[in-house]
Write a protein that holds these residues in place. Structure first.
Motif, PDB file in Angstrom:
ATOM      1  N   ARG A 116       5.842 -20.269   7.928  1.00 10.44           N
ATOM      2  CA  ARG A 116       5.483 -21.383   7.035  1.00 10.44           C
ATOM      3  C   ARG A 116       6.393 -22.583   7.266  1.00 10.44           C
ATOM      4  NH1 ARG A 116       3.447 -19.788   1.491  1.00 10.44           N
ATOM      5  NH2 ARG A 116       5.312 -20.837   0.687  1.00 10.44           N
ATOM      6  N   HIS A 117       7.666 -22.303   7.517  1.00  9.00           N
ATOM      7  CA  HIS A 117       8.604 -23.393   7.776  1.00  9.00           C
ATOM      8  C   HIS A 117       8.268 -24.106   9.085  1.00  9.00           C
ATOM      9  CE1 HIS A 117      12.417 -25.590   7.809  1.00  9.00           C
ATOM     10  NE2 HIS A 117      12.512 -25.258   9.092  1.00  9.00           N
ATOM     11  N   VAL A 118       7.914 -23.346  10.108  1.00  8.85           N
ATOM     12  CA  VAL A 118       7.648 -23.913  11.431  1.00  8.85           C
ATOM     13  C   VAL A 118       6.299 -24.627  11.472  1.00  8.85           C
ATOM     14  CG1 VAL A 118       7.266 -23.379  13.869  1.00  8.85           C
ATOM     15  CG2 VAL A 118       9.126 -22.259  12.627  1.00  8.85           C
ATOM     16  N   TYR A 119       5.269 -23.958  10.932  1.00  6.56           N
ATOM     17  CA  TYR A 119       3.900 -24.472  11.101  1.00  6.56           C
ATOM     18  C   TYR A 119       3.337 -25.137   9.848  1.00  6.56           C
ATOM     19  CZ  TYR A 119       4.129 -21.831  15.402  1.00  6.56           C
ATOM     20  OH  TYR A 119       4.520 -21.360  16.627  1.00  6.56           O
ATOM     21  N   GLY A 120       4.029 -25.012   8.723  1.00  8.60           N
ATOM     22  CA  GLY A 120       3.521 -25.553   7.472  1.00  8.60           C
ATOM     23  C   GLY A 120       2.885 -24.451   6.645  1.00  8.60           C
ATOM     24  N   GLU A 121       3.169 -24.454   5.348  1.00  5.31           N
ATOM     25  CA  GLU A 121       2.737 -23.336   4.510  1.00  5.31           C
ATOM     26  C   GLU A 121       1.224 -23.213   4.408  1.00  5.31           C
ATOM     27  OE1 GLU A 121       2.653 -24.941  -0.031  1.00  5.31           O
ATOM     28  OE2 GLU A 121       4.607 -24.383   0.767  1.00  5.31           O
ATOM     29  N   ASN A 122       0.510 -24.303   4.614  1.00  6.46           N
ATOM     30  CA  ASN A 122      -0.946 -24.248   4.539  1.00  6.46           C
ATOM     31  C   ASN A 122      -1.582 -23.843   5.866  1.00  6.46           C
ATOM     32  OD1 ASN A 122      -1.015 -25.092   1.813  1.00  6.46           O
ATOM     33  ND2 ASN A 122      -0.820 -27.228   2.436  1.00  6.46           N
ATOM     34  N   HIS A 123      -0.750 -23.541   6.857  1.00 12.20           N
ATOM     35  CA  HIS A 123      -1.260 -23.192   8.191  1.00 12.20           C
ATOM     36  C   HIS A 123      -0.902 -21.766   8.596  1.00 12.20           C
ATOM     37  CE1 HIS A 123      -2.419 -27.338   8.656  1.00 12.20           C
ATOM     38  NE2 HIS A 123      -1.185 -27.726   8.398  1.00 12.20           N
ATOM     39  N   VAL A 124      -0.544 -20.936   7.632  1.00 11.70           N
ATOM     40  CA  VAL A 124      -0.207 -19.541   7.915  1.00 11.70           C
ATOM     41  C   VAL A 124      -1.003 -18.638   6.981  1.00 11.70           C
ATOM     42  CG1 VAL A 124       1.624 -17.808   8.061  1.00 11.70           C
ATOM     43  CG2 VAL A 124       2.133 -20.204   8.600  1.00 11.70           C
ATOM     44  N   THR A 125      -1.662 -17.653   7.548  1.00  9.17           N
ATOM     45  CA  THR A 125      -2.405 -16.666   6.762  1.00  9.17           C
ATOM     46  C   THR A 125      -1.768 -15.299   6.970  1.00  9.17           C
ATOM     47  OG1 THR A 125      -4.461 -17.912   7.058  1.00  9.17           O
ATOM     48  CG2 THR A 125      -4.664 -15.621   6.328  1.00  9.17           C
ATOM     49  N   TYR A 126      -1.325 -14.716   5.887  1.00  8.97           N
ATOM     50  CA  TYR A 126      -0.645 -13.416   5.918  1.00  8.97           C
ATOM     51  C   TYR A 126      -1.492 -12.428   5.129  1.00  8.97           C
ATOM     52  CZ  TYR A 126       3.083 -10.018   4.649  1.00  8.97           C
ATOM     53  OH  TYR A 126       3.846  -8.891   4.435  1.00  8.97           O
ATOM     54  N   ALA A 127      -2.010 -11.421   5.818  1.00  2.65           N
ATOM     55  CA  ALA A 127      -2.805 -10.369   5.170  1.00  2.65           C
ATOM     56  C   ALA A 127      -2.001  -9.075   5.151  1.00  2.65           C
ATOM     57  CB  ALA A 127      -4.122 -10.166   5.914  1.00  2.65           C
ATOM     58  N   ARG A 128      -1.887  -8.481   3.988  1.00  6.65           N
ATOM     59  CA  ARG A 128      -1.249  -7.159   3.837  1.00  6.65           C
ATOM     60  C   ARG A 128      -2.164  -6.307   2.969  1.00  6.65           C
ATOM     61  NH1 ARG A 128       3.882  -7.775   0.803  1.00  6.65           N
ATOM     62  NH2 ARG A 128       2.562  -7.451  -1.027  1.00  6.65           N
ATOM     63  N   ASN A 129      -2.635  -5.215   3.514  1.00  5.07           N
ATOM     64  CA  ASN A 129      -3.679  -4.440   2.841  1.00  5.07           C
ATOM     65  C   ASN A 129      -3.129  -3.460   1.812  1.00  5.07           C
ATOM     66  OD1 ASN A 129      -2.710  -2.630   5.106  1.00  5.07           O
ATOM     67  ND2 ASN A 129      -4.152  -1.270   4.073  1.00  5.07           N
ATOM     68  N   ILE A 130      -4.030  -2.958   1.006  1.00  8.16           N
ATOM     69  CA  ILE A 130      -3.762  -1.825   0.125  1.00  8.16           C
ATOM     70  C   ILE A 130      -4.751  -0.722   0.473  1.00  8.16           C
ATOM     71  CG2 ILE A 130      -3.986  -0.971  -2.246  1.00  8.16           C
ATOM     72  CD1 ILE A 130      -2.717  -3.482  -3.236  1.00  8.16           C
ATOM     73  N   THR A 131      -4.237   0.436   0.846  1.00  4.99           N
ATOM     74  CA  THR A 131      -5.087   1.596   1.119  1.00  4.99           C
ATOM     75  C   THR A 131      -5.301   2.344  -0.190  1.00  4.99           C
ATOM     76  OG1 THR A 131      -4.362   1.822   3.412  1.00  4.99           O
ATOM     77  CG2 THR A 131      -5.257   3.784   2.365  1.00  4.99           C
ATOM     78  N   ASP A 132      -6.521   2.270  -0.709  1.00  3.70           N
ATOM     79  CA  ASP A 132      -6.821   2.908  -1.990  1.00  3.70           C
ATOM     80  C   ASP A 132      -7.893   3.986  -1.858  1.00  3.70           C
ATOM     81  OD1 ASP A 132      -8.854   1.130  -1.474  1.00  3.70           O
ATOM     82  OD2 ASP A 132      -8.918   0.280  -3.491  1.00  3.70           O
ATOM     83  N   VAL A 133      -8.122   4.471  -0.625  1.00  2.00           N
ATOM     84  CA  VAL A 133      -8.951   5.658  -0.423  1.00  2.00           C
ATOM     85  C   VAL A 133      -8.244   6.514   0.617  1.00  2.00           C
ATOM     86  CG1 VAL A 133     -10.387   4.351   1.225  1.00  2.00           C
ATOM     87  CG2 VAL A 133     -11.196   6.546   0.325  1.00  2.00           C
ATOM     88  N   ASP A 134      -7.845   7.716   0.207  1.00  3.46           N
ATOM     89  CA  ASP A 134      -7.048   8.578   1.071  1.00  3.46           C
ATOM     90  C   ASP A 134      -6.973   9.957   0.416  1.00  3.46           C
ATOM     91  OD1 ASP A 134      -4.853   8.380   3.436  1.00  3.46           O
ATOM     92  OD2 ASP A 134      -4.085   9.677   1.846  1.00  3.46           O
ATOM     93  N   ASP A 135      -6.875  10.995   1.221  1.00  5.66           N
ATOM     94  CA  ASP A 135      -6.817  12.349   0.670  1.00  5.66           C
ATOM     95  C   ASP A 135      -5.565  12.568  -0.178  1.00  5.66           C
ATOM     96  OD1 ASP A 135      -9.222  12.875   1.843  1.00  5.66           O
ATOM     97  OD2 ASP A 135      -8.412  14.070   3.498  1.00  5.66           O
ATOM     98  N   LYS A 136      -4.466  11.853   0.143  1.00  3.76           N
ATOM     99  CA  LYS A 136      -3.256  11.972  -0.677  1.00  3.76           C
ATOM    100  C   LYS A 136      -3.500  11.407  -2.076  1.00  3.76           C
ATOM    101  CE  LYS A 136       0.067  11.718   3.144  1.00  3.76           C
ATOM    102  NZ  LYS A 136       1.161  10.936   3.763  1.00  3.76           N
ATOM    103  N   ILE A 137      -4.287  10.363  -2.150  1.00  3.88           N
ATOM    104  CA  ILE A 137      -4.626   9.791  -3.457  1.00  3.88           C
ATOM    105  C   ILE A 137      -5.462  10.783  -4.256  1.00  3.88           C
ATOM    106  CG2 ILE A 137      -5.894   7.941  -4.622  1.00  3.88           C
ATOM    107  CD1 ILE A 137      -5.192   6.120  -2.270  1.00  3.88           C
ATOM    108  N   ASN A 138      -6.420  11.415  -3.589  1.00  2.00           N
ATOM    109  CA  ASN A 138      -7.259  12.414  -4.267  1.00  2.00           C
ATOM    110  C   ASN A 138      -6.407  13.538  -4.835  1.00  2.00           C
ATOM    111  OD1 ASN A 138      -9.267  10.797  -3.229  1.00  2.00           O
ATOM    112  ND2 ASN A 138      -9.944  12.276  -1.689  1.00  2.00           N
ATOM    113  N   ALA A 139      -5.465  14.025  -4.028  1.00  2.00           N
ATOM    114  CA  ALA A 139      -4.603  15.131  -4.467  1.00  2.00           C
ATOM    115  C   ALA A 139      -3.735  14.714  -5.646  1.00  2.00           C
ATOM    116  CB  ALA A 139      -3.740  15.603  -3.298  1.00  2.00           C
ATOM    117  N   ARG A 140      -3.208  13.509  -5.608  1.00  2.00           N
ATOM    118  CA  ARG A 140      -2.364  13.039  -6.708  1.00  2.00           C
ATOM    119  C   ARG A 140      -3.186  12.863  -7.988  1.00  2.00           C
ATOM    120  NH1 ARG A 140       2.720  10.913  -6.804  1.00  2.00           N
ATOM    121  NH2 ARG A 140       2.895  12.386  -5.065  1.00  2.00           N
ATOM    122  N   ALA A 141      -4.414  12.393  -7.848  1.00  3.09           N
ATOM    123  CA  ALA A 141      -5.274  12.221  -9.012  1.00  3.09           C
ATOM    124  C   ALA A 141      -5.572  13.567  -9.674  1.00  3.09           C
ATOM    125  CB  ALA A 141      -6.566  11.525  -8.605  1.00  3.09           C
TER     126      ALA A 141
END
Length: 500
Positions: A58-83
């Protein structure tokens, strides 16, 4: 500046000059949490590392010129087991919703306490099932995937360069595979794209029956949807190189007919605790929340900025030994830094960072060396001209604690403007957003005075482009600035008037 940015590329095993595909939209994807349990201190490291990279981009290219995607995995067998474990009396889907919402909320609270900016986009796997199905259809049609015993599997032998990221030879994986258990696979290294769901498991309709996606296909679908078939940077922990990132590359490149999925692959090193691998059985497993809110580690709670600095004191690609001694060292450093800034005003937000420190950060995030330089270079009391340099550099590293930001701005801003406070705390540096956040006439004068002071700070640090932008933007709004000199001190002074 941009020409000096160098990053280590795991794909080529070399440090490369970073050249974005499109400087107007630099795109980064980082694998986020699987929300079945609270994030531990090892999970915190990639969040912090790539937050600093996000700030740098953001500092180098400008804050409006950077797209940062970080996902959330909310379907997984570990989630099923914990539920099933935590909510045995609820229908499974309702139990899963409870687990994922609680865990995601806690993750957001924890990483915010560590000083991280929110990503631009935070997609959830369950919102991208149709995109995953489309990719799987394409892979089958192109001969890269097949259906066997209710599963859709990726055919690793169909990709000549499979293993390019991890440098693993596909034939060498034969001996360690469980052939008897996975006899329906064409090759032991083939991996699941889609699997069938039982009646009491979460599932979605597909051409291959009601089922759910494999882990790897999720990130291929989400990164393509939000960043494109090929993007600039893909990040994550060292443990994700194989099989997760390797399989992401295979799916994405084969489906999209591209030679790469991301141009640069970056991976942070492992985290040990007191010299040992984290393990619940060994009693050295700690969540971020435990470190922030309990005295279970070293007999005290640790502030978020201390935990963050402890992570930044080692180069991101090297292993960290997370210890009480390291945290005590980080706490002493943070305390010293904050004492230097005590009582100073808010102008730090609008200055350029220290260029020597910035040079280290732009050289593959040499953050440990940057911290050492900050300590040595600003060891004494800060001179007036050093305040902006020092504190804006801490801001670049995400090391300005939230309470300190609040102290800086409580007396410098109008508390009736929640929009303004939100922008400041988010690190937004577009000064005209501040101007527009004031509506009443009696607030307009305060807004202009603040902008004038910011421009003066930028001129002192030779940030002429931003200073000119403030002047020009104000002129476009009918506010004319006039520069002069103080007769007694010779310092630049600026007055303003409404242009008629």
């Amino acid at each position: 500046m941009a020409e000096g940015l160098k990053l280590y590329n795991t794909l080529t095993r070399s440090k490369v000059d970073f050249t974005p595909i499109d400087p107007e939209n630099v795109r980064m994807y980082v694998c986020g949490p699987t929300v079945y349990d609270f994030a531990h201190i090892g999970n915190a490291r990639p969040v912090i590392v790539f937050d600093v990279l996000y700030r740098l981009l953001r500092h180098v290219y400008g804050e409006n010129h950077v797209t940062y995607a970080r996902n959330i995995t909310d379907v997984d067998d570990k989630i099923n087991a914990r539920a099933l474990r935590d909510f045995p009396d609820l229908p499974l889907n309702e139990a899963i919703a409870r687990v994922t919402q609680k865990t995601a909320d806690q993750f957001h609270a924890d990483v915010a306490a560590l000083g991280n900016l929110p990503p631009t986009i935070e997609p959830r796997a369950t919102d991208n099932i149709s995109q995953m199905i489309d990719i799987i259809k394409t892979l089958i049609a192109k001969g890269h995937a097949y259906v066997a015993e209710g599963e859709v599997l990726f055919d690793t032998r169909s990709m000549a360069v499979y293993g390019q990221l991890s440098k693993r030879n596909l034939d060498e994986q034969q001996a360690g595979a469980r052939i008897a258990v996975e006899a329906h696979k064409k090759h032991p290294g083939d991996f699941v794209l889609w699997k069938l769901s039982s009646h009491n498991e979460p599932g979605w309709d597909s051409p291959w029956g009601r089922g759910r996606p494999g882990w790897h296909i999720e990130c291929s679908a989400m990164s393509k949807r939000y960043l494109g078939e090929v993007f600039d940077i893909h990040g994550g922990g060292l443990d994700l190189i194989f099989p997760h990132h390797e399989n992401e590359i295979a799916q994405s490149c084969c489906a999209n007919d591209t030679s790469v999925m991301a141009n640069v692959w970056m991976h942070n090193g492992f985290v040990q605790v007191e010299g040992r691998k984290m393990s619940k059985s060994d009693g050295n497993f700690f969540t971020i929340n435990e470190l922030l809110d309990t005295d279970n580690f070293g007999g005290r709670k640790w502030p978020g900025e201390v935990l963050r600095l402890a992570m930044l004191m080692t180069h991101y690609r090297e292993p960290i030994d997370f210890s009480v001694k390291r945290l005590e060292e980080a706490q002493n450093i943070v305390g010293n830094w904050m004492s230097k800034l005590s009582g100073h005003d808010s102008r730090w937000m609008f200055c350029e960072p220290d260029q020597e420190v910035l040079a280290l950060v732009t050289d593959d995030l040499q953050l440990g060396e940057a911290v050492k330089l900050l300590n040595s270079k600003y060891s004494g009391d800060l001179k007036p001209e050093e305040i902006g340099l020092f504190s804006s550099t801490l801001g670049l590293l995400g090391l300005m604690p939230s309470q300190k930001i609040q102290e800086h701005f409580d007396n410098a801003t109008d508390r009736r403007s929640p929009v303004l406070m939100s922008q400041i705390k988010s690190g937004i540096s577009n000064m005209m957003k501040l101007f527009r956040s004031y509506e009443a006439d009696d607030d307009l004068s305060a807004a202009i005075d603040a902008l004038v002071q910011m421009r003066l700070e930028m001129l002192k640090t030779k940030n002429f482009a931003e200073a000119d932008k403030i002047r020009d933007d104000l002129l476009a709004k009918g506010i004319q600035l006039k520069d002069g000199k103080n007769k007694d001190t010779g310092e630049r002074v600026t007055t303003w008037e409404v242009k008629r």
